[in-house]
Structure formats: C-alpha cells, structure tokens
Design a protein around this motif. Structure first.
Motif, mmCIF file in Angstrom:
data_model
loop_
_atom_site.group_PDB
_atom_site.id
_atom_site.type_symbol
_atom_site.label_atom_id
_atom_site.label_comp_id
_atom_site.label_asym_id
_atom_site.label_seq_id
_atom_site.Cartn_x
_atom_site.Cartn_y
_atom_site.Cartn_z
ATOM 1 N N LYS B 263 0.829 -1.210 0.000
ATOM 2 C CA LYS B 263 0.000 0.000 0.000
ATOM 3 C C LYS B 263 0.864 1.261 0.000
ATOM 4 N N GLY B 264 2.006 1.173 0.674
ATOM 5 C CA GLY B 264 2.888 2.335 0.774
ATOM 6 C C GLY B 264 3.321 2.887 -0.574
ATOM 7 N N GLN B 265 3.385 2.017 -1.594
ATOM 8 C CA GLN B 265 3.776 2.500 -2.913
ATOM 9 C C GLN B 265 2.762 3.514 -3.440
ATOM 10 N N TYR B 266 1.480 3.201 -3.257
ATOM 11 C CA TYR B 266 0.449 4.129 -3.733
ATOM 12 C C TYR B 266 0.440 5.397 -2.897
ATOM 13 N N GLU B 267 0.663 5.229 -1.585
ATOM 14 C CA GLU B 267 0.671 6.414 -0.728
ATOM 15 C C GLU B 267 1.806 7.345 -1.133
ATOM 16 N N ALA B 268 2.974 6.750 -1.411
ATOM 17 C CA ALA B 268 4.100 7.586 -1.824
ATOM 18 C C ALA B 268 3.767 8.303 -3.127
ATOM 19 N N ALA B 269 3.183 7.562 -4.083
ATOM 20 C CA ALA B 269 2.846 8.180 -5.366
ATOM 21 C C ALA B 269 1.809 9.283 -5.161
ATOM 22 N N THR B 280 -0.397 4.340 -12.284
ATOM 23 C CA THR B 280 -0.537 3.043 -12.950
ATOM 24 C C THR B 280 0.637 2.766 -13.870
ATOM 25 N N ARG B 281 1.001 3.778 -14.647
ATOM 26 C CA ARG B 281 2.037 3.566 -15.653
ATOM 27 C C ARG B 281 3.423 3.391 -15.043
ATOM 28 N N PHE B 282 3.727 4.195 -14.020
ATOM 29 C CA PHE B 282 5.113 4.201 -13.539
ATOM 30 C C PHE B 282 5.326 3.376 -12.282
ATOM 31 N N ILE B 283 4.277 3.163 -11.518
ATOM 32 C CA ILE B 283 4.449 2.467 -10.239
ATOM 33 C C ILE B 283 3.755 1.103 -10.264
ATOM 34 N N THR B 284 2.460 1.087 -10.576
ATOM 35 C CA THR B 284 1.709 -0.169 -10.469
ATOM 36 C C THR B 284 2.159 -1.191 -11.504
ATOM 37 N N LEU B 285 2.025 -0.821 -12.786
ATOM 38 C CA LEU B 285 2.256 -1.833 -13.809
ATOM 39 C C LEU B 285 3.690 -2.351 -13.847
ATOM 40 N N PRO B 286 4.706 -1.490 -13.791
ATOM 41 C CA PRO B 286 6.058 -2.059 -13.831
ATOM 42 C C PRO B 286 6.279 -3.102 -12.738
#
Ligand SMILES: Nc1ncnc2c1ncn2[C@@H]1O[C@H](COP(=O)(O)OP(=O)(O)O)[C@@H](O)[C@H]1O
Ligand SMILES: [Mg+2]
Lengths: 253, 369
Positions: B263-269, B280-286
């Motif tokens: 979850k922290g990845q989305y919070e950081a973004a 989505t393009r730079f964090i989620t999908l890769p």
C-alpha cells in the motif's frame, strides 16, 4: 529563546475543529491547529492515538468528515479539482520509506518532477543530484533502493520529496524503522532541512530532536490534542497527567 | 596446526578449506555426499546411458530420412522413418499456401524477429528506430501473408496451415491478449462500479467456459453477435476467441501482481501528486508485471499449445497436417514419428519462451535480496 529565525506569522496550515471517523470509529476529535510558515512542530503520543491520521489529513491521504483544513490558502474539500497540485506542495516522508524499488535512486527523485510538474529531464536530474548531495548520498544515485541501508533509503525518501520543492514537509515516524546507528544520519538531515526554513510537522518520539528544533510540541492521545507547548515548558513542566505519564514512559527507559 | 595467534581485530579473511567450493566442491556436495547418494548417482548414470543409447539409435543412427513409403523405410533400416516428415515438410510448415508464394511467409517470419527484438530486449542499440518497425510490422505482415495489395495475389485463409498457422494464431493471440489482459486487470480493480462489474463478468465468463466451446462459437455463431454488415473470416474469429480467452487468464495473473504491491507504494505516489494514470504507468504496472512474468508466460505457453485445438473446427494446424499425412496409405502407422516431430516443434518454441521469461525475471530483479 529565539531559535527559529525563519518562523513567520503567515499561516500555511489551518485546522479548525476537525473530526475524522474510520467507519464509526471516531479517530480524530475536534482538532484545531495552526502552523505558520517556517514553523517546526513535533507530534508525539502513544501508538494508535491518531498522529499518522492527523498528518495524513493534511495532504488528503485521509479524508476528514467535519471541520476545516486549509493548506496554502486552499481548503481541502470533496470537490477539490487539483488535489495533485496541493499534494505536490506538501512533501511526505514515511516510516517505511516507500521508495519505488524498481527505479534507481535518481529515477525515484525525478519521476514526479518530470511527470507532475513537467520539468525537463535534464533540469530534473540536476535538481535531484543537488538534493541528493544535500542529503549526502550523491554517489548512490544510480543504485536501486534495495542496495542501500535503511538510513540511506530514508535520506533518499527525503530528497525525493524535496525534489517537488514543497512548501511543507510531513514526517511520519521517519526513524522508527531504522537500526539505532542510522537514526542520527536521518535526524541530522532533518535538522539541516529545518535550518533552511522549511515548515515541518514531525511525528516522532526522538525527544532530543524535539528539544533541538521544535517550535512547539504536541501531545496526542485517543484522537485529541491533549497539550501543546514550546519544548522547554512541554518537557520541564507538562500540565496534563497523561502527558506526564507518557513522558515518564519514553524518557526513563 | 593452523591455529595461529592473531591480535583481536586483526584476524585475516582465509580461503575456505579445499574441496568445499568450485567444481570439485559442487560434485562432492551434489553427487557423492553420502553412500546412498553415490549409489544413486552410479545407477542413474548407467540407466541414462542405456536409455540414451537406444533413443539416439532410433532417432538418428538407425533412422531413415528419405524413402517413398513406410514399407521402403523398413527395408532400409529399422529406426525412425523420418521420410514421412521430409517428404511433406512443406505442408508441415506452410499448410497449403501456394508453393510459389511461400517466400512471403519466409520474409514475414524472419522480419518478425526484427520487430520483436526491441520489444523483448529493452537495452538494444537503436531501439527507438526499431520500435517504428515493430509498430508497422502487423500491417506489413498482414499485407504480405494475406495479399490483395500491391499486386500480391490474395491467398485464401483455407489454405493456411501447419506451423505457419500455429505461429500466426499464437503470436497474434499473445500480442493482443497482453494489453487487453492489463486493461481487464485494471478494470477489475477500478473504483468505478460499472467498469469493475463489466471486467469481472467478462473475466469470469471467459474463464468459466472451455476454450473448445468458444472455438465452436467462433466457427458457427460469432457472426450473429457482430455488427451487421461485418463478416470476419474464420481465422480472425478464432484469433479473437484465443485473445479473449487468454486475456481473462492474464488479467487474473496481473491482478495477483497488483495486489502484491504494498500500500505504501500508492501512498508515496499520491503524496508526490501523481494521478491515477501516472501511478498506474510508472508504479503499479512495472511492479505488477514484473511479479507476474512467470504467470503471464505460463498463460502464453498455454495459449500457444492450445492453438492445436483449431483442428476440431477444421483448420489444418500441424496436428491436422500430421493426421492428413497418416491417412495416406503410404505412411500409414507412422504416428510416433509424426507426433514426435510436431511435439519437438512445440517444445522448441515453448522452451525458448520459458528461457526468455527467466532471463527477463533476472534482468528486472532490482531487489537484491
Ligand atoms: N484505514 C484505517 N481504517 C480503520 N482504522 C484505522 C485506519 N488507519 C488507522 N486506523 C485506526 O486509527 C487509530 C489511529 O491510527 P494512527 O493514526 O495510525 O495512530 P498513530 O499513528 O498515532 O499510531 C488506530 O486505532 C488505528 O487502528
Ligand atoms: Mg503512526
């Protein structure tokens, strides 16, 4: 004792009688807090008292249900169009760093400036290198976060936030996940940042840090601000019994 | 004795004892670590020797590569009768595509590697230019294979067959199902109820129905569901079915990858001010795609092998060609050779895909754990 020359009387954050619920759980109760430009505020309190939730309301990672929050003259409401632009004015550093593991340190720092602010790549790189130099790890720029120590990762996270050139920085227990020998390097970075005049809200239990840089220390318990005072009075003669108990618990171990 | 005296803090780094690392160390640890392990190693080596000896003899040394019929084969030698393949290799590769036009298939096939190279190997020099070619390749290949433009004779789809058909169905299905699968996976996670419901329905329907049923639908009924006036050829309809079917599986694989992202990845973004599509393009999908590589490759390999199912609706994939060959009285009874050959073709393709996916996984591994 005037230790903060940068503090002005221009308010950048105003929270008025704010409440927040998680479902039916009343997590923040009647919070009122004003933060002036350049001011440094340390928030402490027992685990689960709502410290993280409070600072996460300021960049709207959490949504409050009642009361007002005004950040940089913009009121945070449900029909806010440019939430992204407000967020890019408010940097945030997390307990668990939350660096992007698939990007290099440099890319971590340049991603948002390039895509959110539209900075040309070359300028973004220069800015990132400048800030990585400021947190003293320019030589790690091309490594991946997984190759760095915890203290280094947290300093990268600070640099990443600063690359957006925010006006306010929020820190949520930035040193709690670190091994003891790395806490100092992160605190030193934060102290240097404070000296540049950054407005900072720091959730931490590092009382040495609070004594050194805070203009004001807040104690929270069960969703309420119990006590707010300048560090000298806060530590030397706390008024509330719960504050006294808390201080005795964290200072005498 | 090597217990020398060192002052505290000055103990040097010594090499490990001999025979514990390197080639001999490996042999000793893995093949001869105990009496039972040693026995097992010896027995295995003997078994493998006899097996290989017999198999290689049948495959190569005693095999017949050219003859006019099975009977003639048997007169020459008693190994495999590969003549059934060599005499019909053209059909196995091109189906009934006219012999004079087969160069079109050859060129499409060879240039396919150039088109794929920049997509598969991100570090390729001059990648930007090659990507342009990748972009126009589908049109290029369609014009070449299908014909009907620039004076190229139009070739009927009913003449397509053999490995060429497998590659057309497999590659098109793979290339189209990945983006559709990604969109479905994102749709299934969407906050918009309509998008989410549609995605879930599509995925569950496609996963809940046997592929072979979908192929029958494609061959008989699909035109009912298409807008009036459109009349897709059977090949296109089959490709659509393969694509949807594997897209549903890929969507589920990728959803697993998305859910594995902390979850922290989305919070950081979010905290950096990135919007949904940027995140989505730079964090989620890769990250999600990287985690999903083994599952995606599994689905691709499954799709590729499932192309053989088209034989039930009358398309002549390599198995169909093989059956046609076996129906010929001259080659009656050579099913071992025929099916082994087809199996070898699939094995080589699928093994290559599998190796590529391992390579990619290693290359993208930035965790250093
Ligand atoms: N997303 C959430 N949903 C429900 N309850 C939550 C959520 N996040 C936090 N809480 C609860 O709210 C309270 C305050 O949490 P938090 O702000 O993280 O406290 P602190 O940071 O002071 O330890 C805790 O009791 C926690 O369990
Ligand atoms: Mg917290």
């Amino acid at each position: 004792m005037v230790k903060n020359k940068n503090k002005s009387s221009k308010p950048v954050i105003e929270i008025k009688e704010m409440h927040k619920w998680f479902g039916t759980f009343h997590v923040l109760k009647n919070i009122s807090l004003g933060v002036n430009q350049g001011e440094r505020i340390v928030i402490c309190g027992p685990s689960g008292s709502g410290k993280s939730t409070l600072i996460r309301c300021i960049n709207r990672l959490e949504v409050h249900q009642k009361g007002d929050i005004i950040v940089n003259d913009v009121e945070l409401t449900g029909d806010l169009k440019n939430l992204e632009s407000i967020r890019s004015d408010v940097g945030m550093v997390f307990q668990s760093f939350n660096l992007f593991p698939h990007l290099t340190v440099l890319e971590n720092c340049t991603l948002a400036p390039i895509w959110v602010k539209g900075l040309p790549k070359k300028e973004a790189n220069e800015l990132a290198m400048e800030l990585l130099t400021r947190v003293k790890i320019p030589e790690q720029a091309l490594k991946f976060p997984g190759q760095l120590s915890g203290g280094q990762q947290q300093r990268v996270a600070i640099a990443r936030s600063l690359c957006m050139q925010p006006k306010i920085m929020l820190f949520d227990e930035p040193t709690s996940a670190l091994d003891p020998e790395m806490i100092k390097e992160v605190l030193d970075t934060m102290i240097e940042l404070a000296e540049t005049g950054m407005t900072m809200l720091v959730v931490t239990h590092e009382m040495g840090f609070a004594k050194k840089v805070a203009d004001s220390v807040i104690f929270m318990d069960e969703g309420e601000i119990i006590e707010q005072n300048d560090p000298k009075n806060f530590f030397n003669n706390p008024k509330n019994d719960r504050t006294k108990l808390f201080l005795s618990q964290i200072l005498n171990h | 004795m090597s217990t020398e005296m060192y002052k505290p803090g000055s103990y040097p780094n010594l090499p490990p004892p001999p025979g514990t690392v390197g080639f001999y160390g490996w042999i000793r640890n893995n093949l001869f670590s105990s009496i039972s392990n040693t026995l097992l190693t010896i027995v295995s080596v003997v078994l493998v020797y006899y097996l290989i000896d017999g198999i290689i003899g049948w495959f190569l040394f005693d095999a017949v590569f050219d003859a006019d019929s099975k009977i003639e084969c048997r007169k020459i030698n008693d190994g495999a009768c590969w003549a059934v393949i060599t005499r019909r290799v053209g059909q196995f590769v091109y189906g009934f595509y006219p012999e004079a036009e087969r160069w079109r298939i050859d060129i499409s096939f060879l240039t396919m590697f150039i088109a794929f190279a920049p997509l598969l190997y991100p570090d390729l020099p001059k990648r930007k230019w090659l990507l342009w070619f990748s972009g126009i390749y589908p049109f290029f290949a369609f014009i070449l294979i299908n014909g009907g433009f620039f004076g190229l004779a139009k070739i009927e789809y009913s003449l397509f067959g053999g490995f060429m058909l497998t590659v057309i169905l497999g590659v098109t299905g793979i290339v189209c199902s990945l983006p559709i699968g990604i969109l479905l996976a994102l749709g299934r996670q969407s906050k918009l109820t309509v998008v989410r419901t549609l995605s879930v329905c599509f995925i569950e329907f496609m996963r809940g129905v046997p592929l072979i049923t979908l192929l029958f639908v494609a061959s008989s009924m699909l035109n009912y569901f298409m807008p009036p006036g459109t009349n897709f050829s059977i090949l296109v309809r089959v490709i659509i079915m393969f694509t949807f079917f594997s897209a549903a599986y890929i969507a589920e694989v990728i959803r697993g990858g998305i859910q594995a992202i902390p979850k922290g990845q989305y919070e950081a973004a979010d905290a950096l001010g990135m919007n949904y599509w940027q995140t989505t393009r730079f964090i989620t999908l890769p990250q999600a795609l990287k985690i999903s590589i083994p599952g995606i490759m599994n689905t691709f390999i499954g799709l590729y092998k499932d192309t053989t199912l088209v034989v039930v609706i009358g398309l002549l994939d390599p198995l169909g060609i093989g059956r046609a060959a076996l129906a010929d009285t001259k080659w009656n009874g050579l099913s071992t050779e025929t099916y082994l050959f087809v199996a070898l073709f699939f094995f080589v393709s699928c093994f290559a895909m599998s190796r590529y996916s391992l390579w990619l996984e290693n290359k993208l591994n930035t965790d250093h754990k």
